[in-house]
Write a protein that holds these residues in place. Structure first.
Motif, short mmCIF file in Angstrom:
data_model
loop_
_atom_site.label_atom_id
_atom_site.label_comp_id
_atom_site.label_asym_id
_atom_site.label_seq_id
_atom_site.Cartn_x
_atom_site.Cartn_y
_atom_site.Cartn_z
N TYR A 282 59.62 27.30 22.83
CA TYR A 282 59.13 27.07 21.45
C TYR A 282 58.47 25.70 21.35
O TYR A 282 57.46 25.53 20.68
CB TYR A 282 60.31 27.09 20.47
CG TYR A 282 60.44 28.34 19.64
CD1 TYR A 282 59.39 28.76 18.82
CD2 TYR A 282 61.62 29.07 19.63
CE1 TYR A 282 59.54 29.90 18.05
CE2 TYR A 282 61.76 30.21 18.87
CZ TYR A 282 60.72 30.62 18.08
OH TYR A 282 60.85 31.74 17.32
N GLN A 283 59.09 24.76 22.00
CA GLN A 283 58.57 23.40 21.94
C GLN A 283 57.15 23.35 22.51
O GLN A 283 56.25 22.76 21.91
CB GLN A 283 59.49 22.47 22.73
CG GLN A 283 58.93 21.07 22.91
CD GLN A 283 59.85 19.99 22.37
OE1 GLN A 283 61.02 20.24 22.11
NE2 GLN A 283 59.30 18.82 22.17
N ARG B 241 50.35 32.39 17.45
CA ARG B 241 51.19 32.92 16.37
C ARG B 241 51.86 34.22 16.82
O ARG B 241 53.01 34.49 16.49
CB ARG B 241 50.35 33.16 15.11
CG ARG B 241 50.81 32.30 13.94
CD ARG B 241 49.81 32.33 12.80
NE ARG B 241 49.02 31.11 12.76
CZ ARG B 241 47.75 31.03 12.37
NH1 ARG B 241 47.09 32.12 11.98
NH2 ARG B 241 47.14 29.87 12.35
N TYR C 160 49.82 22.76 17.75
CA TYR C 160 49.47 21.54 17.02
C TYR C 160 48.22 20.91 17.61
O TYR C 160 47.34 20.45 16.89
CB TYR C 160 50.65 20.56 17.07
CG TYR C 160 50.44 19.39 16.14
CD1 TYR C 160 50.88 19.46 14.82
CD2 TYR C 160 49.78 18.24 16.56
CE1 TYR C 160 50.68 18.41 13.95
CE2 TYR C 160 49.56 17.18 15.71
CZ TYR C 160 50.02 17.27 14.40
OH TYR C 160 49.81 16.23 13.54
N TYR D 221 60.33 18.87 13.81
CA TYR D 221 60.80 19.76 12.74
C TYR D 221 60.67 21.23 13.14
O TYR D 221 61.57 22.03 12.90
CB TYR D 221 60.01 19.47 11.46
CG TYR D 221 60.40 20.34 10.30
CD1 TYR D 221 61.67 20.23 9.71
CD2 TYR D 221 59.51 21.26 9.76
CE1 TYR D 221 62.02 21.03 8.64
CE2 TYR D 221 59.85 22.05 8.69
CZ TYR D 221 61.11 21.94 8.12
OH TYR D 221 61.46 22.72 7.07
N GLN D 222 59.55 21.57 13.77
CA GLN D 222 59.37 22.96 14.22
C GLN D 222 60.49 23.37 15.17
O GLN D 222 61.02 24.48 15.10
CB GLN D 222 58.02 23.13 14.96
CG GLN D 222 56.79 22.88 14.12
CD GLN D 222 56.71 23.78 12.90
OE1 GLN D 222 57.00 24.96 12.99
NE2 GLN D 222 56.37 23.23 11.76
N ALA E 97 54.82 24.98 20.04
CA ALA E 97 54.55 24.11 18.88
C ALA E 97 53.56 23.01 19.26
O ALA E 97 52.62 22.72 18.53
CB ALA E 97 55.87 23.51 18.37
N ILE F 74 56.36 18.25 14.95
CA ILE F 74 56.82 19.07 16.08
C ILE F 74 58.34 19.08 16.15
O ILE F 74 58.96 20.13 16.36
CB ILE F 74 56.18 18.57 17.39
CG1 ILE F 74 54.70 18.96 17.39
CG2 ILE F 74 56.88 19.16 18.61
CD1 ILE F 74 53.91 18.45 18.55
N SER G 172 63.52 26.12 14.53
CA SER G 172 63.62 27.27 15.43
C SER G 172 65.06 27.49 15.88
O SER G 172 65.45 28.58 16.28
CB SER G 172 62.71 27.09 16.64
OG SER G 172 63.30 26.23 17.59
#
Lengths: 498, 498
Positions: B45-46, B19, B53, B105-106, B49, B103, B110
């Motif tokens: 970011y991917q 985080r 997850y 969606y995250q 995520a 994922i 972003s």
């Protein structure tokens, strides 16, 4: 083999992301983070170090690297072969250095710069000494762990920053400087207190005008702010992560306005190198400069050989006068050019002039060599520093702030790094000669066409990123092996005439 | 049970680090990162995520949470019980939402803010529409996945931002506003074009002086820069990660100098809330504000109830005049106070005055409700927006930049968030009443003793972090349940007299 390649690339993808997080934390720490954030950030660093280590030491990943390395010939792609060779070399650390020690060290050095900064502020070496003790201690153990019949001691550290350069190569290089340069420098700087207008040396140069000139320089050098950032920090640096994001910092002193000019240009040299890497390397482990020496050759060439030339200021001095009309009134471009090319015995490396700079580095080289081979203790560093400065630069510091505490590097665990600074200037002189055979550098500078220089360097140096070793780059670029006489000749020539 | 606790805490430690990385990337993205860095950052970011997850959906971790939840009574520590309850609630998502969709969606959100910003710059909703379509589409599927007999549709999203508040509660609240406030506002703002000195409305207020006033305000409100940062960004925000690092941004408009003043104070309200959390929560999942509504109650109280009061400006107006002597010459504190408390029909939420503000929010509430229950299509949003603005605020936007494109929230996937803004102001009015029974707020403000207010709020609101629900906080702080009449009364009282 396909499975090994897939596994390698998937792990690389994650490692690149972890490096990105670490990169961003470092950037934030040096430019922005509030003082008291350090403890919480350190905890997150710890997790990052653990997770990175876990990936790097994953037996499947290690097996993949070993198998790919055994079958290098079957890997068609030349770049991928280089990557696997490097990864195989890096495996040494995971295989031979105990995990807990390695992680503890990562955490230690992540806190080092903050401790060093406080010690420096307080001019109190004893505040930094215990941390530096631990860092040196770890590095001495570290080289023992990695020792091979071919590579031992300090050589291991030197090779990590400049592949193929060890004590033997550096001793030869620095001996050339000791023999050829030190006597020249001590002679030239003996009584060279030149007279300059008080407005150059005593006037106040407001920060906002200096900032404006930085923005002007960004245009001149074509540093692309859509792919970069210019900020301020205590110690200027470049911090890049891809050809789309390579940032620099500078610092502004109202009583020393040329400092920000040359810091900014120096860091742009570093940044342009990485921004001009072939973008195909962005997602591989080959993005970035191939070595610190080659990196420094670019920053030094931009800073000293381009931006301290008369050709440069013929074109850009009017802009500077426009920003500082009172301060620079009646000061000719010739006087300004002499002013920015003074050679003198000084104490601070990053403020040292082009002529004496590499001798500051030589001091650090000798100290590191002795720290790692055990002939020098950390507690004796301050005094040893003073006596070597006196011997090579002809000036003895009276405080540690102006001596052993001046540089950030050791606080981050960077031992073996300094010598590359001097090497960089020597590379630069050799590269400049080669480039000058193909384009008329002075003319391009005078025509405000730095683009042509950027482009030549892109083709002959920058594009290769880490796909070539420093020695290979030098051969591509200059068509010969490293030869430090270009550097000595360049300096003697320039500083006999200035 | 001990093993489950250890496992839970070890995973939490990693999740907190992830985080942190995401937090820092977000901060950098909004304040500093170069434009072209977006693609490379998105790849990182991917990975983040995916790894987050993976941790959250790890069967052992999920089992630990379920077992701990089954045996809540055996967990002595009250805070830890709350954490496990929350974690158990969060499990819903991992259990019920397909991983790939989540994922994807995250990653989508972003990138959303960059796409939205371009659309807004170009005043072109069609540039943002496909992204918003996907975001709404996901949220509609998302609530289907999470549906229970008790909680359905939009309620699920609302509850995520404000525990215990659903369509039923909000409808009651907004119906009160519709009945009591809308007629009052439409009446008050009918012909209220007040006359002010042209120097207030037309003069240029240089940015550097505004910055100086921001620094002054930081002192006044005791926002600790050793634990915070003030920067600039397009849209002011607060971004905190611990009681040692909570940062804010503001923006400066030379033709609207009060905007930066109240933005800065607003964000300081948010930041002081998190900085005054009990530090024992820093390494737990309970650090931060308990809900958006409670968060907003703090920022609104600082901004509107404290900093738009006459008591405040009696004390601080001289400083403002000192910084802007020409612009504010002959302008009395009374005129300035009236100027910063104008109520008028306007288009932009973040620039809206205190009186009309919650009606802007009501527009968004109705739109979201209809988007999620399928009664409104994304393509029809711009027009629906215009007609609702006309109905509740009495003014119809002519462009989408001033309409549906003005806010960043939906681009980041935040649906169900807006209503908490209005709730926050209502909470604030209720809390202010309670505080005023114990300390003389106006007197403390006039004595430049905001510390006393900070301290009261620390004791009654801030320290609890997320260990109490919004309803519990309200009961601790005001000794009664939520009651929107304090808010309506406060507004009617203030805006009948100004």
């Amino acid at each position: 083999m396909e499975n090994y390649i897939t596994l390698y690339k998937e792990t690389r993808r994650k490692l690149k992301a972890y490096r990105y997080f670490g990169w961003l934390m470092g950037w934030d720490q040096e430019t922005e983070a509030p003082e008291l954030a350090v403890e919480y950030r350190t905890k997150q660093y710890q997790v990052l170090a653990e997770e990175s280590y876990k990936l790097q030491s994953d037996p499947q990943f290690m097996e993949a690297i070993e198998k790919l390395h055994e079958n290098l010939d079957q890997l068609g792609d030349q770049d991928f072969k280089v990557e696997i060779k490097n990864a195989y070399k890096d495996l040494r650390i995971v295989k031979k250095v105990p995990k807990d020690e390695f992680i503890a060290y990562q955490v230690l050095v992540s806190q080092g710069s903050q401790i060093w900064a406080k010690a420096k502020d307080n001019n109190d070496f004893s505040m930094f000494e215990p941390t530096l003790e631990k860092i040196v201690e770890f590095n001495r153990k570290f080289v023992k762990y990695l020792e091979t019949p071919e590579l031992k001691g300090y050589d291991i550290l030197l090779d990590m920053y400049e592949e193929g350069f060890g004590v033997q190569e550096y001793d030869l290089f620095f001996n050339t400087l000791k023999e050829e340069l030190v006597p020249f420098v001590l002679e030239v700087t003996k009584n060279n207190r030149q007279k300059f207008s008080r407005r150059l040396t005593k006037a106040v140069y407001p920060k906002d005008k200096q900032k404006e000139f930085s923005e002007y320089l960004i245009e001149v050098f074509n540093y692309d702010l859509k792919r970069g950032v210019l900020k301020e920090s205590a110690h200027p640096f470049t911090s890049g992560v891809s050809t789309r994001d390579t940032r620099i910092t500078t610092h502004y002193h109202e009583d020393n306005f040329t400092s920000s000019i040359f810091s900014t240009i120096h860091e742009m040299g570093h940044a342009i190198y990485e921004l001009q890497n072939d973008p195909k390397y962005d997602d591989t482990s080959l993005h970035g400069g191939t070595s610190l020496g080659i990196h420094e050759s670019q920053s030094r060439m931009y800073e000293n050989m381009i931006a301290r030339s008369m050709a440069f200021w013929k074109t850009h001095y009017p802009k500077l006068v426009e920003l500082f009309p009172k301060q620079l009134k009646d000061i000719s471009v010739e006087e300004f050019h002499r002013f920015i090319n003074q050679a003198q015995r000084s104490l601070i490396r990053i403020e040292a002039d082009e002529l004496t700079y590499s001798l500051h580095v030589m001091v650090r080289y000798e100290l590191e060599k002795q720290l790692i081979n055990g002939k020098l203790k950390v507690k004796d560093l301050p005094n040893k520093w003073k006596s070597l400065m006196s011997k090579y630069v002809g000036k003895r510091p009276t405080t540690d702030k102006e001596g052993v505490l001046q540089d950030i590097h050791w606080s981050g665990g960077m031992i073996g790094y300094f010598p590359t600074y001097a090497l960089g200037s020597a590379y630069a002189a050799q590269m400049y000669q080669a480039m000058n055979k193909e384009i008329d550098i002075e003319k391009e500078i005078e025509n405000n066409n730095i683009k042509a220089i950027n482009e030549w360097l892109r083709k002959h140096v920058h594009q290769f990123a880490q796909s070539k070793t420093p020695k290979e780059i030098l051969n591509i670029c200059t068509k010969e092996d490293f030869n430090p006489t270009y550097y000595v000749d360049y300096l003697k020539n320039k500083f006999s005439s200035v």
